[in-house]
Write a protein that holds these residues in place. Structure first.
Motif, PDB file in Angstrom:
ATOM      1  N   THR A  95       0.738  -1.232  -0.037  1.00  0.00           N
ATOM      2  CA  THR A  95       0.050   0.025   0.244  1.00  0.00           C
ATOM      3  C   THR A  95       0.791   1.298   0.010  1.00  0.00           C
ATOM      4  O   THR A  95       0.335   2.355   0.141  1.00  0.00           O
ATOM      5  N   ARG A  96       2.151   1.056  -0.123  1.00  0.00           N
ATOM      6  CA  ARG A  96       2.923   2.144   0.074  1.00  0.00           C
ATOM      7  C   ARG A  96       2.800   3.121   1.236  1.00  0.00           C
ATOM      8  O   ARG A  96       2.936   4.081   1.199  1.00  0.00           O
ATOM      9  N   GLY A  97       2.421   2.586   2.354  1.00  0.00           N
ATOM     10  CA  GLY A  97       2.211   3.131   3.579  1.00  0.00           C
ATOM     11  C   GLY A  97       2.936   3.061   4.842  1.00  0.00           C
ATOM     12  O   GLY A  97       4.284   2.476   4.456  1.00  0.00           O
ATOM     13  N   GLN A  98       2.649   3.260   5.967  1.00  0.00           N
ATOM     14  CA  GLN A  98       3.204   3.042   7.142  1.00  0.00           C
ATOM     15  C   GLN A  98       2.665   2.271   8.031  1.00  0.00           C
ATOM     16  O   GLN A  98       1.382   2.449   8.156  1.00  0.00           O
ATOM     17  N   MET A  99       3.439   1.647   9.010  1.00  0.00           N
ATOM     18  CA  MET A  99       2.953   1.143  10.283  1.00  0.00           C
ATOM     19  C   MET A  99       2.443   1.861  11.216  1.00  0.00           C
ATOM     20  O   MET A  99       3.001   2.969  11.389  1.00  0.00           O
ATOM     21  N   ALA A 100       1.206   1.479  11.727  1.00  0.00           N
ATOM     22  CA  ALA A 100       0.780   2.488  12.808  1.00  0.00           C
ATOM     23  C   ALA A 100       1.762   2.635  14.075  1.00  0.00           C
ATOM     24  O   ALA A 100       2.485   1.784  14.256  1.00  0.00           O
ATOM     25  N   LEU A 101       1.447   3.996  14.693  1.00  0.00           N
ATOM     26  CA  LEU A 101       2.532   4.218  15.572  1.00  0.00           C
ATOM     27  C   LEU A 101       2.693   3.138  16.987  1.00  0.00           C
ATOM     28  O   LEU A 101       3.444   2.922  17.407  1.00  0.00           O
TER      29      LEU A 101
END
Length: 221
Positions: A48-54
């Protein structure tokens, strides 16, 4: 901390390699829950070209995609169902269920379900405060090997070794495919001085052994 796509892909590779090491040490996949979850999150962030949640399970989602979709990622190995809590479901935009498959010690990630959150309740049953999605075994039709292209082949003694375009290795003797290729490949690899271990220190599987044997035999002819 924000990770680049390169860092995410590299971290996913490292996590998969560590998973394989644990398997080689005799650990059952079902006992690797934390590592399984991290592999799923990294995989989701990659596609998803995203980031993992904090934070872990932050408001019910695990990854935020490049288009700001909040994604709940569920990753399984042998489980037959996945539960999603109703209390945090309204924070989620997308549900991604992944399965880690193990074949001869080689790990791969399969996408079991990828849907919008508003589609999920119709696909699941309702439990006490949660939605429960039952995992069904896929029964995709397999194409016959004779429909595929042979990308490499070589002879060693009475054996003909073939590699197909999907990576499958077949060992033939007198025109007949041998039911167990790996023991033959191990014997051939040993005679050629090829290590039976891969770069991670784990025993090579049939595909890895076959590929190394073919490379070695091709170079010697």
């Amino acid at each position: 901390m924000t990770l680049s796509q390169v860092q995410i892909i590299r971290s996913l590779g490292e996590a998969l390699a560590w998973f394989e090491k644990e398997l080689a040490w005799g650990v059952e996949p079902a006992q690797l829950g934390h590592l399984t979850g991290r592999i799923g999150e990294l995989y989701a962030a990659m596609i998803t070209r995203g980031q993992m949640a904090l934070a872990t399970n932050q408001h019910g989602y695990d990854v935020v995609g490049a288009d700001n979709e909040r994604i709940s990622v569920k990753t399984i190995t042998t489980s037959t169902h996945v539960s999603v809590r109703k209390s945090t479901f309204h924070h989620v935009d997308r549900i991604l269920i992944l399965r880690i498959n193990v074949n001869e010690g080689e790990v791969s990630v399969e996408e079991v379900l990828d849907c919008r959150a508003d589609e999920f309740p119709a696909l699941a049953s309702e439990g006490a405060g949660e939605f429960v999605f039952r995992i069904r075994q896929t029964s995709r039709a397999r194409h016959a090997l004779d429909e595929m292209v042979v990308t490499a082949e070589a002879w060693q003694g009475p054996y003909r070794i073939l590699q197909y375009e999907n990576g499958t290795i077949i060992v033939e003797r007198d025109g007949e495919a041998q039911p167990q290729a790996k023991p033959i490949l191990r014997e051939i690899a040993t005679s050629l001085g090829i290590s039976l271990l891969n770069a991670n220190g784990n025993a090579r599987n049939t595909r890895q052994l076959g590929s190394e044997v073919l490379i070695n035999l091709s170079a010697s002819h």
